[in-house]
Design an enzyme around this catalytic site. Structure first.
Site, PDB file in Angstrom:
ATOM      1  N   CYS A 157       2.358  -5.088   7.098  1.00 44.49           N
ATOM      2  CA  CYS A 157       2.105  -4.790   5.690  1.00 44.49           C
ATOM      3  C   CYS A 157       3.297  -4.079   5.078  1.00 44.49           C
ATOM      4  CB  CYS A 157       0.844  -3.950   5.550  1.00 44.49           C
ATOM      5  SG  CYS A 157      -0.670  -4.849   5.936  1.00 44.49           S
TER       6      CYS A 157
ATOM      7  N   HIS B 265       0.814  -1.221   0.000  1.00 45.51           N
ATOM      8  CA  HIS B 265       0.000   0.000   0.000  1.00 45.51           C
ATOM      9  C   HIS B 265       0.845   1.267   0.000  1.00 45.51           C
ATOM     10  CE1 HIS B 265       0.561   1.067   4.336  1.00 45.51           C
ATOM     11  NE2 HIS B 265       0.655  -0.236   4.511  1.00 45.51           N
TER      12      HIS B 265
END
Length: 536
Positions: A455, A436
């Site tokens: 992440c 992301h």
């Protein structure tokens, strides 16, 4: 036809096939070597049976020269970071001599033939897929090893021709990073045989460019051993007007230190501070072990790679997208902290979320957000966090008992300050991680970037997203979608493979080794398993 099913007719044929000499012995009522091989093969694992099927049931190890050639070949496996003693090459010749002695029964010959074939196949599997089962040392491992089946017919031919180096070369990963690691292992072992490198003494203060210090000659020697050609010229070779004090930390040596820092993921400032001094003092034996460990990791991964895929290099804080047209997109990433590790896995990017909201995951809610909210309720407004009931109903934060909040949900609205930025690349996995964007762009300037909760934050991810759209025939423009401000999912017309993997040593684009800190402390367990003697 499945691989195992396809071999069954050959295995049965091999078990029933006898050489003329074996047939003669059978007629006399004496069990022959071929008889015993066929009988014992029924109890062996499938690959060994298939190997003899490829040989029409013939024994493989009757000639002393063939056994000696195999023993010599097994001793070369240290060049791949494997331990030759695992395959007992020193006992092979003596065991062969004993098995083929005049008084030795055919059963002993059959047993030796099968055991030696199994030794060869085990060595080839270790070269191809790795000796260590990654699932055994990493419970969170999710990367299937996709090495192709061994070419047993070619292996049989190599045995008959005593060309074991051909069989070994066909088994190991035939890619440049693996060969560079092998070459570097040989180089570092040569350095070890020469006595290694000198240790820099501990100092309370950093060595800075331009300073005079007694450590400088030692530093110059240390970097010369690594092959930094720019620092190997002798001062006496320079014109008298250019000769400087050998204790001077001059520009040439500073440049060499900066290259060293870059190849060890240190801050590239030319200052020999505690971190740089510590990296300089890592013994050559430790570097050799690091290379061996990462050769094993390469054997796990570097087979069956698709033509186009996204590769996340966790410990190197890098991402590469190998595009269908042969181009490579590269960028920096931020990965999980040591206590919230980014996992190793293999999946496929299926869709992108544009202008995402962010629902705070349970672990982050419990360990990070709730303590801050309890100290200051205004944190929710500062971070633009909505408080929701499990059904999605909006709650007033002032009505919640934050010491016992129950199953409340915290969700951050879409926008430039959203923790996920403007774009998320999603792929199925059990760890709920994804690639992301991020508003915290300043972290990409750091050399070591383990700051996330698992992440992967990607620098320039909007550019990567557009490449994925273009290369998969997905009719979408990232800039237009982002500007619209609406949260939406866009599915790729074709999923794109993605691999998240962990290397603590890896060649860079120029072929030079980059040593990375073992941020997740995985090397020691792998090294111990690599050096452990195999069962039996």
């Amino acid at each position: 036809m499945p691989w195992a099913t396809g071999w069954k007719p050959l295995i049965l044929a091999a078990a029933m096939t006898l050489s003329p000499a074996a047939s003669a012995l059978a007629e006399e009522g004496k069990p022959s070597l071929d008889d015993l091989l066929a009988e014992r093969l029924a109890e062996q694992e499938l690959t060994l049976r298939a190997f003899y099927a490829a040989r029409d049931g013939r024994p493989a190890w009757q000639e002393a020269a063939t056994v000696a050639a195999l023993a010599n070949a097994l001793r070369t496996l240290d060049a791949d970071g494997l331990s030759p003693q695992d395959y007992r090459p020193d006992t092979l010749v003596a065991a062969h001599r004993q098995a083929l002695a005049e008084q030795s029964p055919p059963a002993a010959q059959a047993r030796f033939d099968l055991q030696t074939s199994q030794t060869l196949l085990t060595a080839l599997r270790h070269l191809q897929r790795g000796k260590v089962d990654p699932y055994r040392i990493d419970p969170g491992w999710e990367v299937p090893i996709e090495a192709p089946p061994l070419d047993l017919a070619a292996i049989s031919q190599a045995v008959d021709a005593r060309r074991f180096e051909q069989a070994f070369a066909a088994a190991r990963p035939s890619v440049a990073p693996y060969e560079r690691l092998r070459a570097s292992l040989a180089r570092y072992r040569h350095i070890a045989r020469q006595g290694g490198w000198p240790m820099m003494p501990p100092r309370p203060r950093s060595l800075r460019p331009g300073e005079l210090h007694d450590d400088v000659p030692l530093l110059r020697e240390r970097l010369a051993i690594l092959g930094e050609l720019e620092v190997m010229a002798r001062v006496s070779d320079a014109p008298a007007s250019q000769v400087t004090d050998p204790r001077r930390y001059d520009e040439r040596l500073v440049a060499a230190v900066e290259r060293f820092q870059q190849r060890h993921l240190l801050e590239v400032d030319g200052i020999v501070g505690p971190a740089t001094r510590e990296a300089l003092n890592v013994p050559v034996a430790t570097r050799i072990d690091q290379i061996r460990v990462n050769l094993e990791r390469a054997r796990w991964l570097l087979h069956g790679l698709p033509d186009s895929f996204v590769l996340v290099d966790i410990a190197g804080y890098r991402i590469r997208y190998y595009r269908p047209d042969g181009g490579v997109w590269r960028s920096r990433i931020v990965v999980g902290r040591p206590y919230r590790r980014t996992p190793s896995l293999r999946s496929r990017i299926t869709h992108l979320t544009i202008n995402p909201t962010w629902t705070v995951p349970p672990t982050i809610l419990r360990e990070d957000v709730l303590p801050r909210v309890r100290r200051n309720l205004g944190y929710l407004w500062q971070q633009d966090l909505m408080v929701l009931s499990p059904s999605g109903r909006r709650l007033d934060p002032r009505d919640v008992n934050w010491w016992r909040p129950g199953n409340v949900i915290l969700r951050q609205r879409a926008g430039p300050q959203n923790a996920l930025g403007r774009v998320v690349l999603r792929f199925p996995n059990d760890h709920l991680v994804y690639l992301h964007d991020t508003p915290a762009q300043a972290l990409f300037a750091r050399e070591q970037r383990a700051f996330s909760s698992g992440c992967i934050r990607v620098q320039g991810v909007l550019e990567l997203a557009q490449y994925l759209f273009d290369d998969t025939g997905t009719a979408a423009q990232v800039s237009t979608l982002v500007a619209a401000g609406r949260t939406r999912n866009v599915h790729l017309e074709r999923p794109v493979p993605v691999i998240l993997h962990y290397w603590t040593v890896h060649p860079d684009e120029a072929g030079q080794l980059v040593f990375r800190p073992d941020i997740y402390q995985r090397d020691s367990a792998l090294l111990a398993a690599l050096d452990a003697l195999p069962a039996g």
